[in-house]
Design a protein around this motif. Structure first.
Motif, PDB file in Angstrom:
ATOM      1  N   PRO A  79      -5.746  -0.687 -10.818  1.00  0.00           N
ATOM      2  CA  PRO A  79      -5.310   0.452 -10.029  1.00  0.00           C
ATOM      3  C   PRO A  79      -4.678   0.041  -8.702  1.00  0.00           C
ATOM      4  CG  PRO A  79      -7.644   0.151  -9.742  1.00  0.00           C
ATOM      5  CD  PRO A  79      -7.185  -0.891 -10.737  1.00  0.00           C
ATOM      6  N   PHE A  80      -4.944  -1.216  -8.238  1.00  0.00           N
ATOM      7  CA  PHE A  80      -4.402  -1.632  -6.950  1.00  0.00           C
ATOM      8  C   PHE A  80      -3.355  -2.742  -7.060  1.00  0.00           C
ATOM      9  CE2 PHE A  80      -4.315  -4.459  -3.290  1.00  0.00           C
ATOM     10  CZ  PHE A  80      -3.881  -3.565  -2.330  1.00  0.00           C
ATOM     11  N   ALA A  81      -3.486  -3.636  -8.019  1.00  0.00           N
ATOM     12  CA  ALA A  81      -2.497  -4.702  -8.175  1.00  0.00           C
ATOM     13  C   ALA A  81      -1.123  -4.048  -8.264  1.00  0.00           C
ATOM     14  CB  ALA A  81      -2.792  -5.519  -9.428  1.00  0.00           C
ATOM     15  N   HIS A  82      -0.118  -4.637  -7.614  1.00  0.00           N
ATOM     16  CA  HIS A  82       1.170  -3.951  -7.557  1.00  0.00           C
ATOM     17  C   HIS A  82       2.327  -4.886  -7.279  1.00  0.00           C
ATOM     18  CE1 HIS A  82      -0.397  -3.896  -3.396  1.00  0.00           C
ATOM     19  NE2 HIS A  82       0.868  -4.145  -3.074  1.00  0.00           N
ATOM     20  N   ILE A  83       3.509  -4.357  -7.512  1.00  0.00           N
ATOM     21  CA  ILE A  83       4.770  -4.978  -7.124  1.00  0.00           C
ATOM     22  C   ILE A  83       5.151  -4.331  -5.803  1.00  0.00           C
ATOM     23  CG2 ILE A  83       7.213  -5.180  -7.703  1.00  0.00           C
ATOM     24  CD1 ILE A  83       6.324  -4.831 -10.668  1.00  0.00           C
ATOM     25  N   GLY A  84       5.573  -5.116  -4.819  1.00  0.00           N
ATOM     26  CA  GLY A  84       5.928  -4.573  -3.514  1.00  0.00           C
ATOM     27  C   GLY A  84       7.425  -4.509  -3.296  1.00  0.00           C
ATOM     28  N   ILE A  85       7.879  -3.363  -2.816  1.00  0.00           N
ATOM     29  CA  ILE A  85       9.290  -3.140  -2.477  1.00  0.00           C
ATOM     30  C   ILE A  85       9.339  -2.737  -1.002  1.00  0.00           C
ATOM     31  CG2 ILE A  85      11.363  -1.753  -2.928  1.00  0.00           C
ATOM     32  CD1 ILE A  85      10.630  -3.256  -5.432  1.00  0.00           C
ATOM     33  N   GLU A  86      10.166  -3.418  -0.224  1.00  0.00           N
ATOM     34  CA  GLU A  86      10.314  -3.108   1.193  1.00  0.00           C
ATOM     35  C   GLU A  86      11.563  -2.253   1.397  1.00  0.00           C
ATOM     36  OE1 GLU A  86       9.767  -5.739   5.228  1.00  0.00           O
ATOM     37  OE2 GLU A  86      10.777  -6.677   3.529  1.00  0.00           O
ATOM     38  N   VAL A  87      11.446  -1.199   2.205  1.00  0.00           N
ATOM     39  CA  VAL A  87      12.577  -0.306   2.476  1.00  0.00           C
ATOM     40  C   VAL A  87      12.850  -0.258   3.978  1.00  0.00           C
ATOM     41  CG1 VAL A  87      12.262   1.069   0.381  1.00  0.00           C
ATOM     42  CG2 VAL A  87      11.085   1.748   2.484  1.00  0.00           C
ATOM     43  N   PRO A  88      14.061   0.150   4.383  1.00  0.00           N
ATOM     44  CA  PRO A  88      14.450   0.099   5.781  1.00  0.00           C
ATOM     45  C   PRO A  88      13.868   1.180   6.697  1.00  0.00           C
ATOM     46  CG  PRO A  88      16.403   0.309   4.371  1.00  0.00           C
ATOM     47  CD  PRO A  88      15.202   0.369   3.495  1.00  0.00           C
ATOM     48  N   SER A  89      13.298   2.278   6.146  1.00  0.00           N
ATOM     49  CA  SER A  89      12.823   3.346   7.040  1.00  0.00           C
ATOM     50  C   SER A  89      11.662   4.128   6.438  1.00  0.00           C
ATOM     51  CB  SER A  89      13.967   4.321   7.359  1.00  0.00           C
ATOM     52  OG  SER A  89      14.256   5.126   6.229  1.00  0.00           O
ATOM     53  N   ARG A  90      10.921   4.828   7.309  1.00  0.00           N
ATOM     54  CA  ARG A  90       9.852   5.734   6.847  1.00  0.00           C
ATOM     55  C   ARG A  90      10.437   6.821   5.953  1.00  0.00           C
ATOM     56  NH1 ARG A  90       4.845   6.081   9.917  1.00  0.00           N
ATOM     57  NH2 ARG A  90       4.684   8.225   9.170  1.00  0.00           N
ATOM     58  N   ALA A  91      11.626   7.295   6.323  1.00  0.00           N
ATOM     59  CA  ALA A  91      12.278   8.341   5.531  1.00  0.00           C
ATOM     60  C   ALA A  91      12.520   7.860   4.094  1.00  0.00           C
ATOM     61  CB  ALA A  91      13.589   8.769   6.189  1.00  0.00           C
ATOM     62  N   ASP A  92      12.801   6.562   3.923  1.00  0.00           N
ATOM     63  CA  ASP A  92      12.985   6.021   2.571  1.00  0.00           C
ATOM     64  C   ASP A  92      11.688   6.099   1.772  1.00  0.00           C
ATOM     65  OD1 ASP A  92      15.713   5.322   2.868  1.00  0.00           O
ATOM     66  OD2 ASP A  92      15.157   3.435   3.831  1.00  0.00           O
ATOM     67  N   VAL A  93      10.562   5.783   2.413  1.00  0.00           N
ATOM     68  CA  VAL A  93       9.264   5.891   1.736  1.00  0.00           C
ATOM     69  C   VAL A  93       9.054   7.336   1.280  1.00  0.00           C
ATOM     70  CG1 VAL A  93       6.748   5.719   1.997  1.00  0.00           C
ATOM     71  CG2 VAL A  93       8.234   3.950   2.987  1.00  0.00           C
ATOM     72  N   ASP A  94       9.308   8.274   2.196  1.00  0.00           N
ATOM     73  CA  ASP A  94       9.140   9.690   1.859  1.00  0.00           C
ATOM     74  C   ASP A  94      10.072  10.119   0.729  1.00  0.00           C
ATOM     75  OD1 ASP A  94       7.143  10.010   3.775  1.00  0.00           O
ATOM     76  OD2 ASP A  94       8.570  10.626   5.327  1.00  0.00           O
ATOM     77  N   ALA A  95      11.302   9.600   0.733  1.00  0.00           N
ATOM     78  CA  ALA A  95      12.266   9.957  -0.321  1.00  0.00           C
ATOM     79  C   ALA A  95      11.813   9.412  -1.681  1.00  0.00           C
ATOM     80  CB  ALA A  95      13.658   9.423   0.031  1.00  0.00           C
ATOM     81  N   PHE A  96      11.331   8.157  -1.705  1.00  0.00           N
ATOM     82  CA  PHE A  96      10.808   7.602  -2.955  1.00  0.00           C
ATOM     83  C   PHE A  96       9.631   8.429  -3.448  1.00  0.00           C
ATOM     84  CE2 PHE A  96      13.120   3.709  -1.908  1.00  0.00           C
ATOM     85  CZ  PHE A  96      13.475   3.240  -3.160  1.00  0.00           C
ATOM     86  N   ALA A  97       8.742   8.802  -2.524  1.00  0.00           N
ATOM     87  CA  ALA A  97       7.561   9.588  -2.894  1.00  0.00           C
ATOM     88  C   ALA A  97       7.965  10.939  -3.477  1.00  0.00           C
ATOM     89  CB  ALA A  97       6.650   9.776  -1.691  1.00  0.00           C
ATOM     90  N   GLU A  98       8.928  11.593  -2.864  1.00  0.00           N
ATOM     91  CA  GLU A  98       9.362  12.900  -3.352  1.00  0.00           C
ATOM     92  C   GLU A  98       9.992  12.782  -4.739  1.00  0.00           C
ATOM     93  OE1 GLU A  98       9.787  16.782  -3.938  1.00  0.00           O
ATOM     94  OE2 GLU A  98       8.600  15.832  -2.358  1.00  0.00           O
ATOM     95  N   LEU A  99      10.837  11.779  -4.923  1.00  0.00           N
ATOM     96  CA  LEU A  99      11.464  11.556  -6.226  1.00  0.00           C
ATOM     97  C   LEU A  99      10.386  11.299  -7.286  1.00  0.00           C
ATOM     98  CD1 LEU A  99      14.106  11.093  -7.854  1.00  0.00           C
ATOM     99  CD2 LEU A  99      13.949   8.690  -7.179  1.00  0.00           C
ATOM    100  N   ALA A 100       9.421  10.440  -6.961  1.00  0.00           N
ATOM    101  CA  ALA A 100       8.349  10.115  -7.908  1.00  0.00           C
ATOM    102  C   ALA A 100       7.434  11.315  -8.155  1.00  0.00           C
ATOM    103  CB  ALA A 100       7.538   8.933  -7.385  1.00  0.00           C
ATOM    104  N   ARG A 101       7.137  12.067  -7.113  1.00  0.00           N
ATOM    105  CA  ARG A 101       6.284  13.257  -7.258  1.00  0.00           C
ATOM    106  C   ARG A 101       6.931  14.231  -8.237  1.00  0.00           C
ATOM    107  NH1 ARG A 101       6.451  14.665  -2.330  1.00  0.00           N
ATOM    108  NH2 ARG A 101       4.672  13.435  -1.621  1.00  0.00           N
ATOM    109  N   THR A 102       8.219  14.471  -8.050  1.00  0.00           N
ATOM    110  CA  THR A 102       8.959  15.399  -8.906  1.00  0.00           C
ATOM    111  C   THR A 102       8.978  14.924 -10.363  1.00  0.00           C
ATOM    112  OG1 THR A 102      10.348  16.074  -7.049  1.00  0.00           O
ATOM    113  CG2 THR A 102      11.219  16.504  -9.247  1.00  0.00           C
TER     114      THR A 102
END
Length: 150
Positions: A79-102
């Protein structure tokens, strides 16, 4: 441009998957990866995905689907092991989350974690593997700075 191999080099992580096309769709629509190679082997199929080819330090996610494992759960990173992706902004994290949530792939809601973890969320691929999206973690910058000093 080819960088000569003078010592061992980190190149990829390989994950088994059940449905190659569904998993490719996840990593190319939810995560900014592109297919750079796809080929059939005797007992299955292999796909190489990488970040934008303009980067000088490619890292490849290898998806492997073995014919004999079709129809069986394949996820390893949970449940915790993961692949890490770094993004340039907090807004990018939120955008990924919204896309994934949908799309039904959100695993962790966005949250601010203590330094050096940063602002993160996580997605779950079709096989249950976890992909962390992070802003402010500075993994690449930290490692690059240490290498520059040596």
């Amino acid at each position: 441009m080819s960088i000569p191999l003078t010592s061992a080099r980190w190149t990829h992580v390989a994950l088994p998957c059940d449905d190659v096309d569904k998993t490719i769709e996840f990593y190319t629509s939810m995560i900014p990866l592109t297919v750079v190679a796809r080929f059939r082997v005797d007992d299955g199929e292999t796909v190489w995905l990488a970040n934008d080819p303009r980067f000088q330090t490619p890292f490849v996610l290898v998806l492997v689907s073995f014919d004999e494992d079709k129809g069986h759960e394949q996820g390893l990173l949970k449940p915790f092991a993961h692949i890490g992706i770094e993004v340039p902004s907090r807004a990018d994290v939120d955008a990924f989350a919204e896309l994934a949530r949908t799309a039904g792939y959100l695993h962790w809601e966005p949250r601010q974690m203590p330094d050096p973890i940063g602002y993160i969320c996580a997605l779950r691929d079709p096989d249950g593997n976890v992909v962390e999206i992070a802003y402010g973690q500075r993994v690449f910058d930290t490692v690059s700075a240490q290498l520059a000093q040596s």
